[in-house]
Structure formats: structure tokens, C-alpha cells
Design a protein around this motif. Structure first.
Motif, PDB file in Angstrom:
ATOM      1  N   LEU A  89       0.815  -1.210   0.000  1.00 34.55           N
ATOM      2  CA  LEU A  89       0.000   0.000   0.000  1.00 34.55           C
ATOM      3  C   LEU A  89       0.852   1.265   0.000  1.00 34.55           C
ATOM      4  O   LEU A  89       0.466   2.276  -0.584  1.00 34.55           O
ATOM      5  CB  LEU A  89      -0.941  -0.005   1.203  1.00 34.55           C
ATOM      6  N   ALA A  90       2.008   1.224   0.647  1.00 37.78           N
ATOM      7  CA  ALA A  90       2.898   2.386   0.607  1.00 37.78           C
ATOM      8  C   ALA A  90       3.334   2.664  -0.830  1.00 37.78           C
ATOM      9  O   ALA A  90       3.399   3.829  -1.262  1.00 37.78           O
ATOM     10  CB  ALA A  90       4.114   2.157   1.500  1.00 37.78           C
ATOM     11  N   LEU A  91       3.624   1.603  -1.582  1.00 36.48           N
ATOM     12  CA  LEU A  91       4.052   1.767  -2.972  1.00 36.48           C
ATOM     13  C   LEU A  91       2.920   2.326  -3.830  1.00 36.48           C
ATOM     14  O   LEU A  91       3.117   3.255  -4.623  1.00 36.48           O
ATOM     15  CB  LEU A  91       4.517   0.424  -3.528  1.00 36.48           C
ATOM     16  N   ILE A  92       1.724   1.782  -3.658  1.00 38.18           N
ATOM     17  CA  ILE A  92       0.593   2.193  -4.493  1.00 38.18           C
ATOM     18  C   ILE A  92       0.102   3.580  -4.119  1.00 38.18           C
ATOM     19  O   ILE A  92      -0.129   4.429  -4.986  1.00 38.18           O
ATOM     20  CB  ILE A  92      -0.552   1.160  -4.383  1.00 38.18           C
ATOM     21  N   THR A  93      -0.075   3.834  -2.815  1.00 42.60           N
ATOM     22  CA  THR A  93      -0.624   5.126  -2.409  1.00 42.60           C
ATOM     23  C   THR A  93       0.353   6.270  -2.634  1.00 42.60           C
ATOM     24  O   THR A  93      -0.062   7.397  -2.903  1.00 42.60           O
ATOM     25  CB  THR A  93      -1.046   5.106  -0.928  1.00 42.60           C
ATOM     26  N   ALA A  94       1.650   5.991  -2.539  1.00 40.87           N
ATOM     27  CA  ALA A  94       2.631   7.051  -2.801  1.00 40.87           C
ATOM     28  C   ALA A  94       2.496   7.552  -4.233  1.00 40.87           C
ATOM     29  O   ALA A  94       2.719   8.731  -4.515  1.00 40.87           O
ATOM     30  CB  ALA A  94       4.046   6.539  -2.555  1.00 40.87           C
ATOM     31  N   ILE A  95       2.128   6.649  -5.144  1.00 39.51           N
ATOM     32  CA  ILE A  95       1.891   7.041  -6.534  1.00 39.51           C
ATOM     33  C   ILE A  95       0.509   7.664  -6.693  1.00 39.51           C
ATOM     34  O   ILE A  95       0.323   8.699  -7.317  1.00 39.51           O
ATOM     35  CB  ILE A  95       2.025   5.811  -7.464  1.00 39.51           C
ATOM     36  N   GLY A  96      -0.492   7.047  -6.049  1.00 41.84           N
ATOM     37  CA  GLY A  96      -1.882   7.425  -6.281  1.00 41.84           C
ATOM     38  C   GLY A  96      -2.268   8.795  -5.758  1.00 41.84           C
ATOM     39  O   GLY A  96      -3.139   9.443  -6.326  1.00 41.84           O
ATOM     40  N   VAL A  97      -1.652   9.246  -4.659  1.00 39.64           N
ATOM     41  CA  VAL A  97      -2.069  10.518  -4.077  1.00 39.64           C
ATOM     42  C   VAL A  97      -0.961  11.562  -4.138  1.00 39.64           C
ATOM     43  O   VAL A  97      -0.984  12.543  -3.413  1.00 39.64           O
ATOM     44  CB  VAL A  97      -2.527  10.334  -2.614  1.00 39.64           C
ATOM     45  N   ALA A  98      -0.008  11.368  -5.054  1.00 39.06           N
ATOM     46  CA  ALA A  98       1.180  12.226  -5.058  1.00 39.06           C
ATOM     47  C   ALA A  98       0.867  13.684  -5.333  1.00 39.06           C
ATOM     48  O   ALA A  98       1.604  14.561  -4.909  1.00 39.06           O
ATOM     49  CB  ALA A  98       2.174  11.715  -6.109  1.00 39.06           C
ATOM     50  N   SER A 117      -0.081  17.628   1.263  1.00 38.55           N
ATOM     51  CA  SER A 117       0.193  16.695   2.365  1.00 38.55           C
ATOM     52  C   SER A 117      -0.232  15.279   1.996  1.00 38.55           C
ATOM     53  O   SER A 117      -0.903  14.584   2.759  1.00 38.55           O
ATOM     54  CB  SER A 117      -0.505  17.161   3.642  1.00 38.55           C
ATOM     55  N   ALA A 118       0.192  14.846   0.799  1.00 38.40           N
ATOM     56  CA  ALA A 118      -0.243  13.549   0.280  1.00 38.40           C
ATOM     57  C   ALA A 118       0.111  12.402   1.215  1.00 38.40           C
ATOM     58  O   ALA A 118      -0.665  11.455   1.372  1.00 38.40           O
ATOM     59  CB  ALA A 118       0.397  13.319  -1.096  1.00 38.40           C
ATOM     60  N   SER A 119       1.273  12.465   1.847  1.00 37.74           N
ATOM     61  CA  SER A 119       1.702  11.365   2.701  1.00 37.74           C
ATOM     62  C   SER A 119       0.764  11.158   3.874  1.00 37.74           C
ATOM     63  O   SER A 119       0.544  10.034   4.320  1.00 37.74           O
ATOM     64  CB  SER A 119       3.123  11.611   3.221  1.00 37.74           C
ATOM     65  N   LEU A 120       0.196  12.244   4.386  1.00 34.74           N
ATOM     66  CA  LEU A 120      -0.719  12.134   5.514  1.00 34.74           C
ATOM     67  C   LEU A 120      -1.949  11.322   5.121  1.00 34.74           C
ATOM     68  O   LEU A 120      -2.395  10.443   5.865  1.00 34.74           O
ATOM     69  CB  LEU A 120      -1.126  13.529   5.990  1.00 34.74           C
ATOM     70  N   VAL A 121      -2.501  11.615   3.949  1.00 32.87           N
ATOM     71  CA  VAL A 121      -3.660  10.853   3.468  1.00 32.87           C
ATOM     72  C   VAL A 121      -3.272   9.404   3.245  1.00 32.87           C
ATOM     73  O   VAL A 121      -4.009   8.477   3.592  1.00 32.87           O
ATOM     74  CB  VAL A 121      -4.217  11.482   2.176  1.00 32.87           C
ATOM     75  N   ALA A 122      -2.090   9.175   2.661  1.00 37.29           N
ATOM     76  CA  ALA A 122      -1.650   7.810   2.384  1.00 37.29           C
ATOM     77  C   ALA A 122      -1.467   7.012   3.674  1.00 37.29           C
ATOM     78  O   ALA A 122      -1.780   5.814   3.728  1.00 37.29           O
ATOM     79  CB  ALA A 122      -0.341   7.839   1.592  1.00 37.29           C
ATOM     80  N   ILE A 123      -0.963   7.652   4.729  1.00 36.71           N
ATOM     81  CA  ILE A 123      -0.793   6.958   6.004  1.00 36.71           C
ATOM     82  C   ILE A 123      -2.141   6.512   6.553  1.00 36.71           C
ATOM     83  O   ILE A 123      -2.275   5.412   7.093  1.00 36.71           O
ATOM     84  CB  ILE A 123      -0.050   7.855   7.015  1.00 36.71           C
ATOM     85  N   THR A 124      -3.161   7.346   6.412  1.00 36.32           N
ATOM     86  CA  THR A 124      -4.490   6.949   6.885  1.00 36.32           C
ATOM     87  C   THR A 124      -5.002   5.741   6.114  1.00 36.32           C
ATOM     88  O   THR A 124      -5.679   4.878   6.677  1.00 36.32           O
ATOM     89  CB  THR A 124      -5.492   8.110   6.757  1.00 36.32           C
ATOM     90  N   VAL A 125      -4.691   5.677   4.822  1.00 34.90           N
ATOM     91  CA  VAL A 125      -5.081   4.511   4.016  1.00 34.90           C
ATOM     92  C   VAL A 125      -4.426   3.244   4.557  1.00 34.90           C
ATOM     93  O   VAL A 125      -5.074   2.212   4.755  1.00 34.90           O
ATOM     94  CB  VAL A 125      -4.685   4.719   2.537  1.00 34.90           C
ATOM     95  N   ILE A 126      -3.119   3.315   4.825  1.00 32.67           N
ATOM     96  CA  ILE A 126      -2.372   2.136   5.284  1.00 32.67           C
ATOM     97  C   ILE A 126      -2.859   1.688   6.652  1.00 32.67           C
ATOM     98  O   ILE A 126      -3.095   0.496   6.894  1.00 32.67           O
ATOM     99  CB  ILE A 126      -0.868   2.437   5.309  1.00 32.67           C
ATOM    100  N   LEU A 127      -3.014   2.635   7.566  1.00 33.13           N
ATOM    101  CA  LEU A 127      -3.463   2.274   8.912  1.00 33.13           C
ATOM    102  C   LEU A 127      -4.858   1.648   8.878  1.00 33.13           C
ATOM    103  O   LEU A 127      -5.125   0.665   9.578  1.00 33.13           O
ATOM    104  CB  LEU A 127      -3.468   3.506   9.821  1.00 33.13           C
ATOM    105  N   SER A 128      -5.741   2.215   8.068  1.00 37.79           N
ATOM    106  CA  SER A 128      -7.090   1.652   7.959  1.00 37.79           C
ATOM    107  C   SER A 128      -7.050   0.235   7.391  1.00 37.79           C
ATOM    108  O   SER A 128      -7.794  -0.643   7.819  1.00 37.79           O
ATOM    109  CB  SER A 128      -7.966   2.542   7.075  1.00 37.79           C
ATOM    110  N   ALA A 129      -6.156   0.013   6.429  1.00 34.80           N
ATOM    111  CA  ALA A 129      -6.075  -1.293   5.774  1.00 34.80           C
ATOM    112  C   ALA A 129      -5.630  -2.387   6.730  1.00 34.80           C
ATOM    113  O   ALA A 129      -6.089  -3.530   6.637  1.00 34.80           O
ATOM    114  CB  ALA A 129      -5.133  -1.225   4.578  1.00 34.80           C
ATOM    115  N   ILE A 130      -4.738  -2.070   7.668  1.00 31.85           N
ATOM    116  CA  ILE A 130      -4.248  -3.114   8.567  1.00 31.85           C
ATOM    117  C   ILE A 130      -4.942  -3.081   9.929  1.00 31.85           C
ATOM    118  O   ILE A 130      -4.605  -3.860  10.822  1.00 31.85           O
ATOM    119  CB  ILE A 130      -2.723  -3.021   8.768  1.00 31.85           C
TER     120      ILE A 130
END
Length: 423
Positions: free
Chosen positions: A342-351, A355-368
């Protein structure tokens, strides 16, 4: 003159420390802070599903409109995916080595003021199926994409989004154009909503950090300092070990030449925290100092500014592991595989969003299955780390341009003779 976000964040952080010390005994004040902090985290959760889907559709359809991959495109995306994966694994190694979420052998959740029940969180992680790699693989194909969106099953949702976006990219011209206009509109709308949410970030940080200081004092600074150290160590490893090895082994050029050529762009990226804002200077440095032909730089760099985010992907991975450690969770291989993917995909998807990384972190935390309350604490130290990871993103773009040019048989790149063309 409007005060920049990073200064507003710093003021909010200092004010939160003061307020936590002065009003930490006021139950009503702490309840109000808790409510405001929860609203801010809910706003972040609200962005996840529509933003990720719109970003995937927009990117895949846009790729088809530009004529697909071809040799140059295949080399470019191959480099970006490969180095992105190496960056994430580097971050994973440093997070496990320094264990920022563990203080004196104990989980740092109490020091950080994280209120979640560790036993309940462990059960939630297990419900997500991340304890077994086979469960993770099964979750890649959702039985109900709408259900996956509703329950926050981001692995299944991302798979569906990739398949759907690819299918849309294969449609005839008029149908594809209609879909492209629709998804571009959705994406742009979500970018604006994300920008609106981030305007409220100082208030969210104030509320969350105030509650933490009231509960723990300034003890939370210790694990946050180690977290920052883990991120910076990972970024430096990728910048001065991983990328130089790739340049030496693949492109057969010395890294110091590229570093010297890119110094103005790297300093600009560090100060602005924006790959897109740095792009004109990046192109000038790579063309006039590194001697990469415009036919290569004009293709590779604009794509890289939007999808190549090695620093962001590394940061997201370390942040997720840090929060897991703080709750006393020892993530299985399956869970860590989920974080990496998810880090690989979201880093591309929300670039392309603020503050793209903040949104991506919420995606990863929710997923696990991890709570999002730690995100506010990470946000408190995010600005300095954002400057560092943006500089790495730009260096990664420049490295990709040199590698692609060399593998395409271009002569004179960094004053090196041409490699034999791979074509």
C-alpha cells in the motif's frame, strides 16, 4: 500576507504544549480538544476512498491518452516502481532497527497519549486478515467492491480500481474521453477538498497535541524524536547508498556528478517541499548540467514529479510501523507485506495532493486495522520531514532520467560514453 502552513503548524504545536500544561486539569477543555481532534481525523478518513479511486482512474486513463508506455515509458515506470520498493524496504529496515514506537522496552502508546485498547486493536488487526499472507492475497480480489469501500478494505479496493482504470483506458476514443473528463473532475474536486481539510490541520494538531501533553507532559517528544531519526536515516540511506548503487551498476555513472549537477534543484525542493514547483529548475539542471537530452527529460521528469515519490513511500512505511509498535503490535510478514504494497501504491496514487503522505498513512493504517489517532502526532513533526523527503523525491526523478537516458543509448550524459542501447 498569508502565513505559510508550516509556520501555522509550528505555532499550533507550541500553543498546544502551552495549553496542555496550563489547562491539562480542565476536563471540559480536554473534551473539547478530543472532539475537535476526532473531527479532523474523520475528515481525513472521508478523503480516502474517493481520492484513491479518482487518482487511480485519472492516472491510468491519462497514461492511455499519452500513447501508452513504449520503450521509454517501460524503462521509466520500471525504475520508479523498483526504486520505490527499495525505498520502502529501507524504511522498514530502519523502523525495525530503531523501534521508535518502543521506549525502554515498552510500547510508547502511554507516552504518546494514545488511548486505544491494545487488545482490541490486536483483535481488529486479526480481523483484517493480515496475520496470514494467504489472507492478504485473497483480499486482493474483493467479492464486492462497494463493500470493500464501505469497510475500508483498501487492498481489494485498489485492485478493483486498477482493473477498472485499465478497462477505461482501453475504451474507444469518445467513451474514454468522457470517462477521462469525469474522473479528472472528481480528482480535482477531491484535491480541493483535501486542501480545505489541510487548512484546518493546525487546529487539528493543536487539539490532538494538547490532549497528549495534558496526559503525558513532554514525554511524547522522545519517541517522536526517534521516529524522526528513523525517517531521516532511511532517506539518507536511499539517497547516498541505494540510488548511487543503481546509478553505478545500471547506468554506470558516478553519483557525485549527479549530486553536483542537481544541487540547486535539491535546495529548492528542500525549501519549497514541492516537486512540481521545483520541476522547471530540475529540468534546467538535468539538461544543462547533467547533459540529458530533452527528449528524455521532457518525458521522464514530468511523470516523476507526479508518481515517483521514494521519500514519501519510505516515510509512510516508517509511520505505519511506528504506530503499530506504539500499540505493542508485532506485525506479521503478511501485515508488513500489506504496508509495503500500500505504501508503494498510495505514494503514486495521491502524489499530487497537499500533504499527500498524511492521506496515504491513513489509508495504510485503515487497511491493517490500526487507529488513526497517532496521525495527529506525526503531523506535528511532518513539515521538516516533508522538506527532506521532497528533496529525495527530486533526486530520485533526476536519477531516473539519467538511468533511462543511459539505457536508451544517449551519449554524453554526465560526460560518460553511451551504453549499448537495450532496444
Amino acid at each position: 500576507m498569508k502565513l505559510p502552513l508550516h509556520w501555522r503548524m509550528l505555532i499550533a504545536l507550541v500553543a498546544a504544549v502551552v495549553a496542555g500544561v496550563l489547562f491539562g486539569d480542565s476536563e471540559a477543555f480536554l473534551q473539547a480538544c478530543g472532539m475537535v481532534g476526532a473531527l479532523f481525523l474523520n475528515a481525513l478518513k472521508m478523503l480516502i476512498v474517493p481520492l484513491i479511486l479518482a487518482a487511480l482512474m485519472n492516472g491510468l486513463i491519462g497514461g492511455a491518452e499519452q500513447g501508452g508506455l513504449g520503450k521509454l515509458g517501460a524503462l521509466t515506470f520500471g525504475f520508479y516502481v523498483g526504486t520505490g520498493l527499495l525505498a520502502i524496504l529501507t524504511g522498514l529496515a530502519w523502523a525495525n532497527l530503531l523501534t521508535p514506537g518502543i521506549v525502554n522496552g515498552l510500547p510508547a502508546a502511554p507516552l504518546l497519549g494514545l488511548s486505544g485498547d491494545a487488545n482490541a486493536i490486536v483483535a481488529q488487526v486479526q480481523e483484517k486478515g493480515t496475520q496470514d499472507l494467504w489472507d492478504v492475497i485473497l483480499r486482493l480480489i474483493p467479492t464486492n467492491p462497494i463493500g470493500a469501500a464501505a469497510t475500508g478494505d483498501m487492498l481489494g479496493l485498489v485492485t478493483f480500481g486498477l482493473l477498472f482504470g485499465w478497462a477505461l483506458s482501453q475504451l474507444p476514443g469518445n467513451l474514454r474521453d468522457t470517462q477521462a473528463a469525469f474522473w479528472k473532475g472528481v480528482y480535482e474536486a477531491m484535491v480541493r477538498i483535501a486542501a480545505l481539510v489541510m487548512r484546518a490541520a493546525p487546529i487539528g494538531v493543536f487539539a490532538i497535541v494538547t490532549g497528549t501533553v495534558a496526559k503525558t507532559g513532554i514525554a511524547a517528544l522522545q519517541p517522536l524524536a526517534v521516529f524522526m531519526l528513523a525517517v531521516v536515516a532511511g532517506l539518507l540511506t536511499h539517497a547516498f547508498v541505494i540510488l548511487p548503487l543503481v546509478l553505478k551498476l545500471v547506468a554506470r555513472v558516478p553519483a557525485y556528478g549527479l549530486h553536483r549537477a542537481m544541487t540547486p534543484a535539491l535546495l529548492t525542493a528542500f525549501s519549497t517541499s514541492s516537486s512540481n514547483a521545483t520541476l522547471p529548475l530540475t529540468m534546467d539542471c538535468i539538461e544543462n548540467k547533467a547533459k540529458v537530452p530533452r527528449r528524455v527529460s521532457g518525458f521522464v521528469l514530468p511523470i516523476g514529479a507526479n508518481v515517483n515519490t521514494d521519500g514519501s513511500a519510505l516515510y509512510e512505511c516508517v509511520a505505519a510501523i511506528f504506530i503499530a509498535q506504539a500499540y505493542g503490535l508485532h506485525l506479521s510478514f503478511g501485515a508488513q507485506f500489506t504496508v509495503v504494497a500500500l505504501a508503494l501504491i498510495t505514494a503514486i496514487g495521491v502524489a499530487g495532493i497537499p500533504s499527500a503522505s498524511l492521506v496515504a498513512i491513513t489509508v495504510i493504517l485503515s487497511a491493517i486495522g490500526l487507529p488513526l489517532e497517532g496521525v495527529g502526532l506525526i503531523l506535528a513533526v511532518d513539515r521538516v520531514l516533508d522538506m527532506c523527503r521532497t528533496a529525495l523525491n527530486v533526486l530520485g526523478d533526476a536519477s531516473a532520467t539519467v538511468v533511462v537516458a543511459r539505457l536508451s543509448g544517449e551519449d554524453g550524459v554526465l560526460d560518460q560514453p553511451a551504453l549499448k542501447s537495450t532496444g
